[in-house]
Write an enzyme that holds these catalytic residues in place. Structure first.
Site, PDB file in Angstrom:
ATOM      1  N   GLU A   1       0.740  -1.129  -0.108  1.00 39.70           N
ATOM      2  CA  GLU A   1       0.166  -0.061  -0.100  1.00 39.70           C
ATOM      3  C   GLU A   1       0.876   1.217   0.098  1.00 39.70           C
ATOM      4  O   GLU A   1       2.008   1.042   0.371  1.00 39.70           O
ATOM      5  CB  GLU A   1      -0.519  -0.024   1.321  1.00 39.70           C
ATOM      6  CG  GLU A   1      -2.073  -1.115   1.218  1.00 39.70           C
ATOM      7  CD  GLU A   1      -2.836  -1.191   2.650  1.00 39.70           C
ATOM      8  OE1 GLU A   1      -2.965   0.190   2.982  1.00 39.70           O
ATOM      9  OE2 GLU A   1      -3.180  -1.972   2.771  1.00 39.70           O
TER      10      GLU A   1
ATOM     11  N   HIS B   1       0.264  -0.023   5.053  1.00 41.71           N
ATOM     12  CA  HIS B   1       1.171   1.314   4.850  1.00 41.71           C
ATOM     13  C   HIS B   1       2.404   1.197   5.681  1.00 41.71           C
ATOM     14  O   HIS B   1       3.580   1.344   4.999  1.00 41.71           O
ATOM     15  CB  HIS B   1       0.265   2.267   5.234  1.00 41.71           C
ATOM     16  CG  HIS B   1       0.688   3.558   4.536  1.00 41.71           C
ATOM     17  ND1 HIS B   1       1.541   4.580   4.985  1.00 41.71           N
ATOM     18  CD2 HIS B   1       0.122   4.267   3.313  1.00 41.71           C
ATOM     19  CE1 HIS B   1       1.603   5.568   4.054  1.00 41.71           C
ATOM     20  NE2 HIS B   1       0.692   5.304   3.226  1.00 41.71           N
TER      21      HIS B   1
END
Lengths: 354, 527
Positions: free
Chosen positions: A19, A316
């Site tokens: 991500e 992330h």
């Protein structure tokens, strides 16, 4: 972990992995400047609706390029490949403009680590959006991130000169960075009791009653003393904006949570949104929230060692870890503690130094 | 690195929102610079007088959302943004003065400004006066999209926009053809002829006779005369067209004049016929010389009295139509040989126009080429263009005196259709042109071969058999050259091309006349 094949050659990064395509770019730029190694990014934000580099990414590339007189190929809007060959990191005064209310804080995040390694102090002005739902607001840097950097030995200050709310932008930030030979390791294990809870409602070009409604709603979910309420009315913004923030000061760390007023979203909803984020953090005995965790990875890796306790990492965060390990002789370890808590550890990677 | 340059007009309505709330509104001129994936280096904002306040607000906001953009405000002097001529002229001058670098990425914004401005911006981009692509902005479609909405870049040169281009093109063509009525032909004689035809078409309802070789465009011209009659005289009926060569025997009568049910075997229902279909409209009879004598008589009466009897009908039928006739034959000769009624010829040749063949108006090949390409774009929705070398190669060939264009515009049309069909990615290349040149040469050559037994036709098989092969071959060759020459003198120049250079006086024409006379032939026989 799979570290770099060759210690001087270019580092190839797949910009579509995991991500956070923008985060991959920023981390790669920071580490390219610090290590002096060329980075070749491919498939940047591949498969997105608007793939490749967007303007805010280009602004980060431009800032990095200015800082170290880099040679850059592929720095065009929509480009899915970028080659960045850094020169020595410079110092002095810099200025970057970002259009489209793109986030100024993300640009600061890109250049800050490299500025620490520069031979002299630097000041950078960044023009663009200062409060943007897609990136950490300046208050997060000021209250949460920079004090921790200071503990690691870095003297960095950030000032808001003019706010810039989405979609108009037009804001300005100034960051001053003193060089720092070597960042010191950091450990953040326990939060301990929260000493102080604050709420801050900002309105620009809008009625203060919005701020009052938001704070009133916050009181229904969280206990905050009256003297820790703050309403800020900004008059130097070119466009209207509203931000609601909660700050939690504990022994070792301050966490900041932010929600943004938007057209079609009631003040009550904005308040509930930020309270929900905060309650999740308060429910677990962790010092570091998700956003702060993302920001700490790189400084800890530069220090070569450290650990902190946080909530279960986001995709992330994991992607960011993979990128850092490609550049630096460190390895990250995640220790699951139950109740959604995780310790993230950074250690020198012996294999990497062979 | 090439720059991104936007040329756009201030939108007095769409860009209007003011106050802090304007940031939540879609303002196309600002939205261009709010796009995440578009960096504008230079922005030429076209404004008008009386919009100072709005202009200043826009410039300020543009600088805020896009500090990297250099903004130029260009105040235009248009007094009426709905006046096509004024707007076009103003924008034309701007396009000329801006001197945009074609190597830059130039974008012409067509979302703002009056519709007339948008049309003119499109036209000037299409014609490459702005060496640019089109930029279109649109408001947010979903709630979670920002106020900047989205944008589209339309490259009219790209094959994938052909369909779009051709649609725009069609609209543009309609406007232009309204003013210029069709192809911008250059041949002065032809233009004069057309001017005269237009005068007649607007004023007269009498029959018109169009003469000229096959493929010279008689049929298209007839239709254009009809269109003009519809526009200028308010003709309400239909355009009915028939080639008389396709009408044979009883079927011819029935097709033209109709029949009653049971008029003859197989007439199982009433048929109105073409004359009645053309009531209040126009009837175009092509190759009128092929019409039988009985039909000629009926037609004459129908033209003169506006009534006729369908087959098997006792009562006359009324039809008021304008007659246009086409022919590639000399009707007077047919009158002499009894194949055509003199009274009908007298009636229809009041307005006679002779259309020249393509070879006689080669300067019109280029505009017709453009026209054919446009036709194809309209018909197929696909825009095809020549690349520069290909266009030159084809015109060089087409204008060469050796290019015979025997089928006239029919040949040209076929050639363009073939090249366009075989073109890849909407481009006709030099290679495609060369292939087509070969095809045309073969085609004209094979026509030559077909026409080869000219000597046989002129002299008759019997006479020819009395000649040596040597003489037969020579005669055939000479006759072929003569048929391709417009005058005896031209034939002389070509046949005696070497020997004439050494002579002080030329009597080439005489030599040919004498040569032909040996076989009992004259120049007129040959032509």
């Amino acid at each position: 972990m799979n570290n770099q094949q060759n210690n001087n050659g270019p580092i190839d990064i797949d910009g579509s992995q995991g991500e956070g395509g923008g985060q991959i770019l920023r981390t790669s730029l920071s580490l390219s400047m610090i290590t002096g190694r060329t980075v070749r990014l491919t498939r940047i934000r591949a498969g997105r609706k608007k793939p490749g580099l967007l303007r805010q990414h280009l602004a980060a590339v431009r800032a990095a390029k200015d800082l170290c007189a880099a040679q850059v190929e592929g720095d065009r809007p929509g480009s899915e490949a970028l080659t960045f060959t850094p020169g020595p990191v410079g110092h002095g005064d810099f200025r970057v403009v970002i259009g489209t209310a793109g986030s100024t804080t993300l640009v600061l995040q890109t250049v800050l680590p490299a500025m620490l390694t520069a031979p002299g102090p630097s000041t950078i002005h960044v023009l663009g959006g200062t409060h943007n739902p897609m990136s950490p607001p300046i208050e997060f840097l000021q209250l949460s991130f920079l004090p921790l950097l200071k503990r690691m030995g870095a003297e960095v200050s950030v000032e808001l000169i003019r706010p810039g709310f989405y979609p108009a932008g037009g804001g300005e930030l100034r960051m001053t960075v003193q060089p720092c030979d070597k960042l010191q390791p950091l450990e953040l294990k326990h939060r301990g009791g929260v000493k102080r809870r604050r709420v801050r409602a900002v309105v620009a070009g809008l009625s203060e009653s919005i701020a009052r409604r938001e704070i009133k709603e916050v009181h229904r979910h969280l206990e905050i003393r009256e003297e820790d309420e703050e309403i800020v009315s900004m008059t130097n913004s070119i466009s209207p904006g509203n931000v609601l923030q909660l700050m939690f000061e504990s022994a070792e760390v301050t966490e900041v949570f932010t929600a943004f007023g938007q057209l079609g979203v009631t003040s009550q909803q904005v308040a509930r949104d930020v309270c929900k984020q905060a309650q999740k953090y308060l429910a677990a005995d962790v010092p570091v929230g998700r956003f702060l965790a993302d920001q700490l990875l790189l400084p800890l890796a530069l220090a070569g060692r450290g650990r902190f306790r946080t909530l279960r990492p986001s995709g992330h965060t994991l992607t960011n870890i993979q990128v850092i390990e490609r550049f630096l002789p460190v390895s990250f370890r995640l220790e699951k503690l139950g109740d959604g808590m995780v310790d993230i550890l950074v250690e020198p990677d012996e294999g990497h130094l062979r | 690195m090439s720059k991104t340059v936007v040329i756009g007009a201030l939108g007095p309505t769409l860009d209007r929102p003011a106050g802090p709330d304007r940031w939540h509104k879609w303002r196309p001129s600002v939205a261009i610079c709010q796009q995440q994936d578009l960096v504008v280096d230079r922005y030429v904002l076209l404004t008008q007088k009386n919009f100072h306040k709005l202009t200043n607000q826009l410039v300020g906001d543009l600088q805020s959302v896009s500090p990297e953009t250099s903004i130029e405000v260009l105040e235009t002097e248009m007094s009426d943004v709905w006046d096509f001529q004024e707007v076009y002229g103003t924008l034309f001058d701007i396009a000329r003065d801006l001197k945009l670098d074609p190597k830059d990425r130039n974008l012409v914004h067509i979302t703002t400004g009056s519709h007339v401005m948008q049309i003119c911006l499109f036209l000037l981009t299409e014609s490459r006066h702005f060496p640019a692509k089109l930029l279109q902005t649109s408001p947010a479609l979903r709630k979670n999209q920002g106020p900047e909405g989205s944008y589209q870049i339309i490259d009219l040169e790209l094959a994938r926009y052909d369909q779009l281009a051709s649609r725009f093109e069609q609209q543009a063509l309609d406007d232009i053809s309204f003013l210029k009525s069709g192809i911008p032909t250059r041949n002065p004689a032809f233009n004069q002829l057309i001017a005269r035809i237009e005068q007649v078409a607007i004023r007269s309802t009498e029959p018109i006779l169009l003469m000229g070789p096959t493929g010279a465009g008689k049929s298209q011209l007839a239709r254009r005369i009809y269109d003009l009659a519809v526009h200028r005289r308010g003709m309400t009926g239909e355009f009915v067209e028939v080639n008389c060569a396709t009408l044979q025997g009883q079927a011819a009568m029935s097709a033209l004049f109709g029949h009653k049910k049971g008029a003859y075997t197989g007439a199982s229902a009433d048929r109105p016929g073409l004359l009645r279909a053309a009531n209040k409209g126009m009837l175009f009879l092509d190759e009128i010389g092929e019409l039988g004598l009985d039909e000629q008589a009926m037609l004459l009466r129908a033209v003169e009295e506006k009534v006729f009897y369908p087959l098997g009908a006792d009562t006359p039928v009324k039809s008021n139509f304008q007659l246009i006739c086409g022919t590639n034959r000399d009707l007077q000769t047919q009158v002499d040989s009894g194949e055509f009624r003199e009274d009908l010829l007298t009636r229809i040749h009041l307005w006679t126009f002779v259309l020249p063949g393509l070879a006689e108006r080669k300067e019109d090949i280029e505009p017709n080429l453009e026209y054919e390409l446009n036709q194809i774009a309209q018909r197929t929705g696909k825009r095809v263009r020549f690349n520069r070398e290909a266009s030159k190669a084809f015109l060089d060939f087409a204008l060469d005196p050796d290019a015979r264009w025997r089928g006239n515009f029919r040949d040209l049309n076929a050639a363009v259709t073939r090249m366009a069909t075989l073109a890849t990615e909407g481009r006709i290349t030099e290679e495609g042109v060369n292939d087509e040149i070969q095809r045309l040469q073969q085609h004209w050559g094979s026509r030559k071969a077909e026409a080869a037994p000219t000597a046989e036709k002129l002299l008759g098989t019997e006479k020819l058999q009395n000649l040596d092969l040597f003489d037969r071959l020579q005669l055939e060759g000479v006759l072929t050259v003569c048929q391709n020459c417009r005058s005896l003198a031209e034939a002389g120049r070509r046949l005696f091309d070497v020997s004439r250079q050494n002579k002080q006086t030329q009597n080439d024409s005489d030599r040919i006349r004498k040569y032909l006379a040996k076989f009992g032939l004259s120049w007129d026989d040959v032509k």
